[in-house]
Scaffold this motif. Sequence first.
Motif, PDB file in Angstrom:
ATOM      1  N   PHE A 146      21.609  -0.797   2.195  1.00  0.00           N
ATOM      2  CA  PHE A 146      21.894  -0.171   3.488  1.00  0.00           C
ATOM      3  C   PHE A 146      20.969  -0.696   4.592  1.00  0.00           C
ATOM      4  N   PHE A 147      19.692  -1.017   4.246  1.00  0.00           N
ATOM      5  CA  PHE A 147      18.743  -1.433   5.275  1.00  0.00           C
ATOM      6  C   PHE A 147      18.719  -2.944   5.495  1.00  0.00           C
ATOM      7  N   ARG A 148      19.112  -3.737   4.490  1.00  0.00           N
ATOM      8  CA  ARG A 148      19.164  -5.194   4.602  1.00  0.00           C
ATOM      9  C   ARG A 148      17.816  -5.784   5.048  1.00  0.00           C
ATOM     10  N   SER A 149      16.745  -5.334   4.425  1.00  0.00           N
ATOM     11  CA  SER A 149      15.415  -5.794   4.794  1.00  0.00           C
ATOM     12  C   SER A 149      15.070  -7.079   4.040  1.00  0.00           C
ATOM     13  N   ALA A 150      14.692  -8.125   4.797  1.00  0.00           N
ATOM     14  CA  ALA A 150      14.295  -9.387   4.157  1.00  0.00           C
ATOM     15  C   ALA A 150      12.995  -9.218   3.397  1.00  0.00           C
ATOM     16  N   LEU A 151      12.084  -8.395   3.914  1.00  0.00           N
ATOM     17  CA  LEU A 151      10.806  -8.155   3.239  1.00  0.00           C
ATOM     18  C   LEU A 151      11.017  -7.481   1.897  1.00  0.00           C
ATOM     19  N   MET A 152      11.869  -6.447   1.886  1.00  0.00           N
ATOM     20  CA  MET A 152      12.142  -5.750   0.636  1.00  0.00           C
ATOM     21  C   MET A 152      12.837  -6.674  -0.370  1.00  0.00           C
ATOM     22  N   PHE A 153      13.701  -7.552   0.129  1.00  0.00           N
ATOM     23  CA  PHE A 153      14.371  -8.515  -0.749  1.00  0.00           C
ATOM     24  C   PHE A 153      13.353  -9.434  -1.426  1.00  0.00           C
ATOM     25  N   ASN A 154      12.386  -9.936  -0.636  1.00  0.00           N
ATOM     26  CA  ASN A 154      11.362 -10.814  -1.202  1.00  0.00           C
ATOM     27  C   ASN A 154      10.472 -10.083  -2.192  1.00  0.00           C
ATOM     28  N   VAL A 155      10.152  -8.821  -1.889  1.00  0.00           N
ATOM     29  CA  VAL A 155       9.353  -8.026  -2.824  1.00  0.00           C
ATOM     30  C   VAL A 155      10.094  -7.848  -4.138  1.00  0.00           C
ATOM     31  N   GLN A 156      11.382  -7.550  -4.043  1.00  0.00           N
ATOM     32  CA  GLN A 156      12.193  -7.402  -5.258  1.00  0.00           C
ATOM     33  C   GLN A 156      12.266  -8.701  -6.042  1.00  0.00           C
ATOM     34  N   LEU A 157      12.403  -9.815  -5.330  1.00  0.00           N
ATOM     35  CA  LEU A 157      12.533 -11.114  -5.981  1.00  0.00           C
ATOM     36  C   LEU A 157      11.295 -11.445  -6.809  1.00  0.00           C
ATOM     37  N   TYR A 158      10.114 -11.350  -6.193  1.00  0.00           N
ATOM     38  CA  TYR A 158       8.890 -11.754  -6.888  1.00  0.00           C
ATOM     39  C   TYR A 158       8.405 -10.686  -7.863  1.00  0.00           C
ATOM     40  N   LEU A 159       8.637  -9.419  -7.533  1.00  0.00           N
ATOM     41  CA  LEU A 159       8.297  -8.368  -8.491  1.00  0.00           C
ATOM     42  C   LEU A 159       9.198  -8.469  -9.717  1.00  0.00           C
ATOM     43  N   GLY A 160      10.453  -8.849  -9.489  1.00  0.00           N
ATOM     44  CA  GLY A 160      11.368  -9.048 -10.607  1.00  0.00           C
ATOM     45  C   GLY A 160      10.901 -10.159 -11.526  1.00  0.00           C
ATOM     46  N   LEU A 161      10.351 -11.233 -10.951  1.00  0.00           N
ATOM     47  CA  LEU A 161       9.814 -12.322 -11.770  1.00  0.00           C
ATOM     48  C   LEU A 161       8.642 -11.846 -12.614  1.00  0.00           C
ATOM     49  N   VAL A 162       7.776 -11.019 -12.020  1.00  0.00           N
ATOM     50  CA  VAL A 162       6.635 -10.474 -12.767  1.00  0.00           C
ATOM     51  C   VAL A 162       7.115  -9.572 -13.898  1.00  0.00           C
ATOM     52  N   VAL A 163       8.100  -8.730 -13.599  1.00  0.00           N
ATOM     53  CA  VAL A 163       8.629  -7.821 -14.624  1.00  0.00           C
ATOM     54  C   VAL A 163       9.283  -8.618 -15.750  1.00  0.00           C
ATOM     55  N   PHE A 164      10.045  -9.637 -15.402  1.00  0.00           N
ATOM     56  CA  PHE A 164      10.664 -10.500 -16.411  1.00  0.00           C
ATOM     57  C   PHE A 164       9.610 -11.126 -17.314  1.00  0.00           C
ATOM     58  N   SER A 165       8.541 -11.643 -16.719  1.00  0.00           N
ATOM     59  CA  SER A 165       7.463 -12.251 -17.506  1.00  0.00           C
ATOM     60  C   SER A 165       6.819 -11.225 -18.430  1.00  0.00           C
ATOM     61  N   LEU A 202      11.994   1.018 -10.333  1.00  0.00           N
ATOM     62  CA  LEU A 202      11.718   0.835  -8.911  1.00  0.00           C
ATOM     63  C   LEU A 202      12.560  -0.295  -8.324  1.00  0.00           C
ATOM     64  N   LEU A 203      12.727  -1.364  -9.098  1.00  0.00           N
ATOM     65  CA  LEU A 203      13.562  -2.473  -8.633  1.00  0.00           C
ATOM     66  C   LEU A 203      15.006  -2.031  -8.432  1.00  0.00           C
ATOM     67  N   PHE A 204      15.500  -1.214  -9.356  1.00  0.00           N
ATOM     68  CA  PHE A 204      16.886  -0.735  -9.249  1.00  0.00           C
ATOM     69  C   PHE A 204      17.078   0.105  -7.995  1.00  0.00           C
ATOM     70  N   TRP A 205      16.200   1.084  -7.804  1.00  0.00           N
ATOM     71  CA  TRP A 205      16.345   1.971  -6.651  1.00  0.00           C
ATOM     72  C   TRP A 205      16.062   1.231  -5.351  1.00  0.00           C
ATOM     73  N   GLY A 206      15.118   0.274  -5.397  1.00  0.00           N
ATOM     74  CA  GLY A 206      14.845  -0.522  -4.201  1.00  0.00           C
ATOM     75  C   GLY A 206      16.040  -1.365  -3.805  1.00  0.00           C
ATOM     76  N   GLY A 207      16.718  -1.950  -4.797  1.00  0.00           N
ATOM     77  CA  GLY A 207      17.917  -2.730  -4.508  1.00  0.00           C
ATOM     78  C   GLY A 207      19.032  -1.867  -3.956  1.00  0.00           C
ATOM     79  N   LEU A 208      19.140  -0.645  -4.484  1.00  0.00           N
ATOM     80  CA  LEU A 208      20.175   0.268  -4.005  1.00  0.00           C
ATOM     81  C   LEU A 208      19.918   0.661  -2.553  1.00  0.00           C
ATOM     82  N   ILE A 209      18.665   0.946  -2.229  1.00  0.00           N
ATOM     83  CA  ILE A 209      18.317   1.335  -0.861  1.00  0.00           C
ATOM     84  C   ILE A 209      18.498   0.165   0.100  1.00  0.00           C
ATOM     85  N   ASN A 210      18.120  -1.030  -0.387  1.00  0.00           N
ATOM     86  CA  ASN A 210      18.186  -2.205   0.492  1.00  0.00           C
ATOM     87  C   ASN A 210      19.618  -2.633   0.791  1.00  0.00           C
TER      88      ASN A 210
END
Length: 225
Positions: free
Chosen positions: A172-191, A162-170
């Motif tokens: 084109f859309f350049r959404s700050a909200l989606m960027f923040n979701v990816q950032l913190y969700l990525g931290l959770v996935v890493f943990s 989901l992070l990969f596809w979300g980053g790919l979609i973002n």
Amino acid sequence: MSAYAESSSSSRMNDFFTQKMDWSTIGKTSDLPEATKKHMAKVYVSLVATVISAAAGAALYMSTGIGGLLGQIGMFVALFAFSAMPPVISAARFGMLLAFGALQGMALGPLIEQVAFIDPSIVTSAFLGASLVFGSFSAAAMFAKRRSYLYLGGVLGSALSLLFWGGLINMFFRSALMFNVQLYLGLVVFSGFVLVDSQMIAERHMNGDDDFIGHSSSCLSTCLL
């Protein structure tokens, strides 16, 4: 009655301050065998050595400019050579792991240099934060019940997709909200991957796999996630 209660309370307080702490009991909360704990220690020492090698490679690029594309090519060559070696504990294989770490640092040098140019504290904060998360969740995996986190593997794989596809979609859309979701969700996935990898390595050792060099390379891939 009041005098008896005060005397009893005072006695318990004195026992609390005078009793000796048995620090050895802290390490007995895990059901891992002693040999597996020693193996995990070797894995983490090898991982720290590889991370230091990567930091040296990044510093080499920032001081000399050697790296970038050359580092990326060398990194893949070192990775191929490491994978082609037989899975035995040897100085040559450990040296190749260190070489991979150094070349990885050289490949990341341009990115680290740009971030340091914007704000040098970002690099330090990112390194310390990643080290803290990795250390904390590795300790949690070591002291948790055996196999208690292995079931997370499938969930984390889906989240990574989901992070990969979300980053790919973002892109084109350049959404700050989606960027923040990816950032913190990525931290959770890493943990989560730290938990799963730590318990997986412990299980492999208990099944007869003593290759701490190979195990530290799998931890390194989690660090680079």
